[in-house]
Design an enzyme around this catalytic site. Structure first.
Site, PDB file in Angstrom:
ATOM      1  N   ASP A 118      44.880 -13.424  24.944  1.00 21.31           N
ATOM      2  CA  ASP A 118      46.041 -12.567  25.315  1.00 21.31           C
ATOM      3  C   ASP A 118      46.246 -13.313  26.778  1.00 21.31           C
ATOM      4  OD1 ASP A 118      44.044 -11.614  27.295  1.00 21.31           O
ATOM      5  OD2 ASP A 118      44.392  -9.710  26.403  1.00 21.31           O
ATOM      6  N   GLU A 138      43.573 -14.001  28.949  1.00 17.76           N
ATOM      7  CA  GLU A 138      42.519 -14.952  28.370  1.00 17.76           C
ATOM      8  C   GLU A 138      41.098 -13.897  27.727  1.00 17.76           C
ATOM      9  OE1 GLU A 138      42.512 -17.280  31.772  1.00 17.76           O
ATOM     10  OE2 GLU A 138      43.974 -18.629  30.863  1.00 17.76           O
ATOM     11  N   GLU A 177      47.331 -12.618  43.784  1.00 19.43           N
ATOM     12  CA  GLU A 177      47.252 -12.275  42.461  1.00 19.43           C
ATOM     13  C   GLU A 177      47.271 -10.684  42.310  1.00 19.43           C
ATOM     14  OE1 GLU A 177      45.171 -14.404  38.736  1.00 19.43           O
ATOM     15  OE2 GLU A 177      43.691 -13.533  40.186  1.00 19.43           O
TER      16      GLU A 177
END
Length: 370
Positions: free
Chosen positions: A166, A169, A326
């Site tokens: 996905d 990962e 992130e």
């Protein structure tokens, strides 16, 4: 500077363009993060396509065109590999995940030498979608596009229903609804380019119809929302992309409404958004780019104030130098797992160019300009 002010928003738009432009490789690739140990020196089609869409919306035509030309070269160069995979599949031979196209590449366009969770189909669909968005918006001519569109379309038309990793990962043995949504959008976009021959367009259309039918039959949970993967009743924030921007369901469709609401109910916290409830990566923090997706979905549904709230939360996560990470680690789903990732890979990836790309996309949707 007051976070949430018009001036602060405009400055972060300008800073996001600068961060992405500064770190774009001479090859045209957008590195995921120029400093993070596990990402340094690599570019992903998925990340890059969303980064490119943000920059395209910001009017950065030359750099975005260079990125798409890099993608076209990378994908076009793998034409023979795709032909071999298709031939083997047509003959009934099993093809392993390790033999499929990579999900990330060196900045020069080569295969990576490090071990990675490499079989991910969504990036190829996302690139096809982003390419069509950019060329339609700006009338840009992308060198090598025709060959690469054909290669990517053939690859997805043949293998769209195969399990793969996905967005995160993980779970290579599952068929993920966000992956199906990306492929659906990419194949629709490819058909719309007019670059496919009759047989290629027919195969792509049949795959689009197959995805639609599969998601309707197996991709919707009892609660009416999309599933993380077929057979699961969990949600994942990546499902937001199936509504906007990929349009698997329009924003006012009951499945879309239920999906956005359930993702927000389970995964959103004071403006930030977790990936999924069982997340342990860096303790399962709130991801900046996912706040962008949720904000975009509110904007698409006409809920401007809610969308602005997510834009401003994103902006509040910027470092003093205006770089977006992130994820942030102040609210963790699995705090006991944070330290192991810190020891393994170092501090959270900063700047993450995808976070900046999503800020640009949401800012554009809200008509926030630099």
């Amino acid at each position: 500077m007051i976070v949430g002010s018009d001036l602060a928003r405009a400055r972060l738009v300008s800073r996001s363009v600068d961060v992405i432009s500064t770190h774009q490789s001479p090859s045209g690739a957008y590195p995921a993060c120029p400093t993070f140990s596990a990402y340094r020196g690599y570019a992903w089609l998925r990340d890059g396509a969303f980064i490119a869409e943000g920059m395209s919306r910001a009017g950065e035509v030359e750099g975005v065109t260079a990125f798409h030309e890099w993608c076209a070269e990378v994908i076009g160069a793998r034409e023979g590999q795709v032909e071999s995979l298709v031939r083997r599949a047509a003959e009934g031979e099993s093809v392993s995940p390790a033999e499929m196209l990579p999900t990330r590449f060196t900045l020069e366009g080569g295969d990576g030498t490090d071990e990675w969770w490499d079989h991910q189909l969504d990036g190829y669909g996302t690139w096809l979608w982003a390419l069509a968005e950019h060329t339609t918006r700006h009338g840009a001519a992308v060198r090598g596009a025709e060959r690469a569109v054909k290669v990517a379309t053939t690859y997805l038309s043949w293998f769209w229903d195969q399990p793969c990793y996905d967005w995160w990962e993980e779970h290579v043995d599952q068929r993920h609804v966000s992956t199906l949504g990306a492929i659906h959008a990419g194949l629709r976009a490819a058909i719309g380019t007019g670059l496919l021959d009759e047989a290629e367009a027919k195969a792509a259309a049949e795959a689009v119809e197959g995805i639609t039918a599969l998601v309707e039959a197996e991709g919707v949970a009892q609660g009416g929302h999309l599933r993380k993967w077929l057979g699961s009743d969990e949600v994942d924030a990546s499902l937001l992309s199936c509504v906007y921007p990929f349009g698997l369901y329009p924003a006012d469709h009951p499945v879309a409404v239920a999906t956005v609401a359930e993702v927000e109910r389970q995964l959103a916290h004071e403006g930030g958004v977790h990936r999924y409830l069982a997340d342990t990566f860096y303790g399962g923090g709130r991801w900046v780019l996912l706040a962008g997706f949720l904000g975009l979905n509110h904007a698409a549904a006409g809920r401007r104030e809610q969308a602005l709230r997510y834009l401003d939360w994103m902006g509040a996560q910027a470092t003093d130098s205006g770089e977006l990470p992130e994820q942030v680690s102040d609210v963790l789903l699995a705090p006991g797992r944070f330290e192991e990732w810190l020891q393994r890979w170092g501090s959270v990836a900063t700047p993450l160019l995808w976070s900046h790309g999503m800020y640009l996309m949401l800012a554009d949707a809200l008509e926030v300009r630099s």
